[in-house]
Design a protein around this motif. Structure first.
Motif, short mmCIF file in Angstrom:
data_model
loop_
_atom_site.label_atom_id
_atom_site.label_comp_id
_atom_site.label_asym_id
_atom_site.label_seq_id
_atom_site.Cartn_x
_atom_site.Cartn_y
_atom_site.Cartn_z
N MET A 1 1.18 -1.40 0.61
CA MET A 1 0.13 0.25 0.20
C MET A 1 0.80 1.60 0.06
O MET A 1 0.34 2.43 -0.55
CB MET A 1 -0.93 0.06 1.56
N THR A 2 2.08 0.88 0.48
CA THR A 2 2.90 2.29 0.40
C THR A 2 3.36 2.61 -0.73
O THR A 2 3.73 4.02 -1.00
CB THR A 2 3.86 2.07 1.24
N GLN A 3 3.43 1.79 -1.86
CA GLN A 3 4.39 1.89 -2.93
C GLN A 3 2.70 2.44 -4.16
O GLN A 3 3.92 3.37 -4.63
CB GLN A 3 4.05 0.76 -3.62
N VAL A 4 1.68 2.35 -3.36
CA VAL A 4 0.79 2.96 -4.32
C VAL A 4 0.41 4.75 -3.75
O VAL A 4 -0.24 5.05 -4.31
CB VAL A 4 -0.72 2.10 -3.63
N ILE A 5 0.70 4.85 -1.62
CA ILE A 5 -0.08 6.26 -1.65
C ILE A 5 1.27 6.02 -0.39
O ILE A 5 1.69 5.48 0.62
CB ILE A 5 -0.87 5.43 -0.85
N ASP A 6 2.37 7.69 -1.62
CA ASP A 6 3.03 7.10 -0.26
C ASP A 6 2.85 8.23 1.47
O ASP A 6 2.92 8.72 1.28
CB ASP A 6 3.55 8.50 -0.96
N PRO A 7 3.66 7.37 2.03
CA PRO A 7 3.68 7.92 3.29
C PRO A 7 4.49 9.25 3.68
O PRO A 7 3.89 10.39 4.17
CB PRO A 7 5.27 6.60 4.30
N VAL A 33 -3.86 5.51 8.91
CA VAL A 33 -4.46 6.01 8.20
C VAL A 33 -4.39 4.38 7.00
O VAL A 33 -5.39 4.22 5.91
CB VAL A 33 -4.44 6.62 7.61
N TYR A 34 -3.64 3.86 7.12
CA TYR A 34 -3.49 2.93 6.24
C TYR A 34 -3.75 0.96 6.76
O TYR A 34 -4.33 0.64 5.88
CB TYR A 34 -1.54 1.94 5.81
N VAL A 35 -4.72 1.14 8.03
CA VAL A 35 -5.14 0.69 8.67
C VAL A 35 -6.92 0.86 7.95
O VAL A 35 -7.75 0.07 7.82
CB VAL A 35 -5.24 0.42 10.20
N VAL A 36 -7.12 1.47 8.43
CA VAL A 36 -8.37 2.15 7.72
C VAL A 36 -8.90 1.37 6.02
O VAL A 36 -10.21 1.03 6.00
CB VAL A 36 -9.07 3.72 7.86
N LEU A 37 -7.58 2.21 5.30
CA LEU A 37 -7.66 1.88 3.69
C LEU A 37 -8.20 0.22 3.64
O LEU A 37 -8.60 -0.14 3.34
CB LEU A 37 -7.20 2.01 3.06
N ALA A 38 -7.15 -0.56 4.70
CA ALA A 38 -6.82 -1.74 4.37
C ALA A 38 -8.19 -2.54 5.35
O ALA A 38 -8.95 -3.44 4.37
CB ALA A 38 -6.16 -2.51 5.29
#
Length: 245
Positions: A1-7, A33-38
């Motif tokens: 996910m960090t490859q798609v959405i830059d931290p 943020v990444y948890v909610v997206l996941a």
């Protein structure tokens, strides 16, 4: 996910929306943020299972494993950073060679809406009321979703959702701000409304939609008389649509 959405982008948005944590905790705001997206990707998985999926690609790196209640409470981050993240990332992605994404040099986008039944729970009913008949309430609460997408790729370019007490056109007006003269907007007959089409024209975009049989094209003729013609059935070819049909 960090490859798609830059931290780093997430950090900027957290600062912009005032959502940054005041002190470092087990679950920093960026991680939340990444948890909610996941959670949206793995909607049938538990909180702990989603966390394990997020950490699966870290190899032998030792990471914290928060309990389910901590992950649940972390969602109190709020909607502002997620809304802003969507606004930043919701851009067209199709290349000129993408099938069904371009026609006559115009990027093809579409707008449409739908309703969905949501759980009949007190925590939701204050926002999404049930329909009321002559005697009592009935059915499940409904959520109305109106979205604008890029044709061919199905990339979501804008979305509005709320109770179904407001019609699709009311939400669709709020999705026009990113239209421009490089696009043609497709829509169904429900969007055949003068105010809406006037707003689309104001963005510079062309439009093409299926009209109803009741629609008339009135034109002022010489001598002050009025000419009317019925629209043809189906969609005309793009070269004939001009700024809209």
């Amino acid at each position: 996910m960090t490859q798609v959405i830059d931290p780093q982008l997430v950090d900027v948005i957290l600062d912009e929306t005032g959502s940054r944590e005041r002190r470092v905790r087990l679950l920093p705001a960026r991680v939340v943020v990444y948890v909610v997206l996941a959670l949206a990707f793995f909607e049938r998985s538990s909180y702990r299972a989603v966390w394990d999926k997020l950490c699966a690609g870290l190899g032998g790196i030792v990471v914290a494993r928060p309990c389910a209640s901590s992950l649940s409470r972390a969602r109190r981050l709020g909607r502002a950073p997620l809304r802003r993240l969507f606004e930043v990332l919701a851009d067209p992605v199709a290349a000129r060679t993408q099938t069904a994404s371009f026609n006559r040099g115009l990027r093809v986008v579409a707008v449409d809406g739908a309703t969905f039944s949501i759980p009949d729970e007190e925590a939701l009913n204050w926002r999404f009321p049930k329909h009321v008949g002559e005697v009592k309430e009935f059915g499940y609460p409904l959520l109305r979703l109106v979205a604008r997408v890029e044709c061919g790729t199905r990339v979501l370019l804008g979305a509005a959702f709320s109770p179904d007490t407001i019609g699709e056109l009311g939400y669709a007006h709020g999705l026009l701000h990113r239209l421009d003269r490089s696009m043609v907007l497709l829509a169904d007959a429900y969007y055949d409304a003068f105010g809406f089409l006037e707003a689309v024209t104001g963005t510079g975009a062309a439009f093409l939609l299926r009209s109803t049989r009741k629609r008339r094209d009135a034109r002022r003729a010489a001598g002050g008389s009025s000419l009317q013609r019925r629209p043809r059935r189906g969609f005309p070819r793009f070269p004939e649509c001009g700024a809209g049909v």
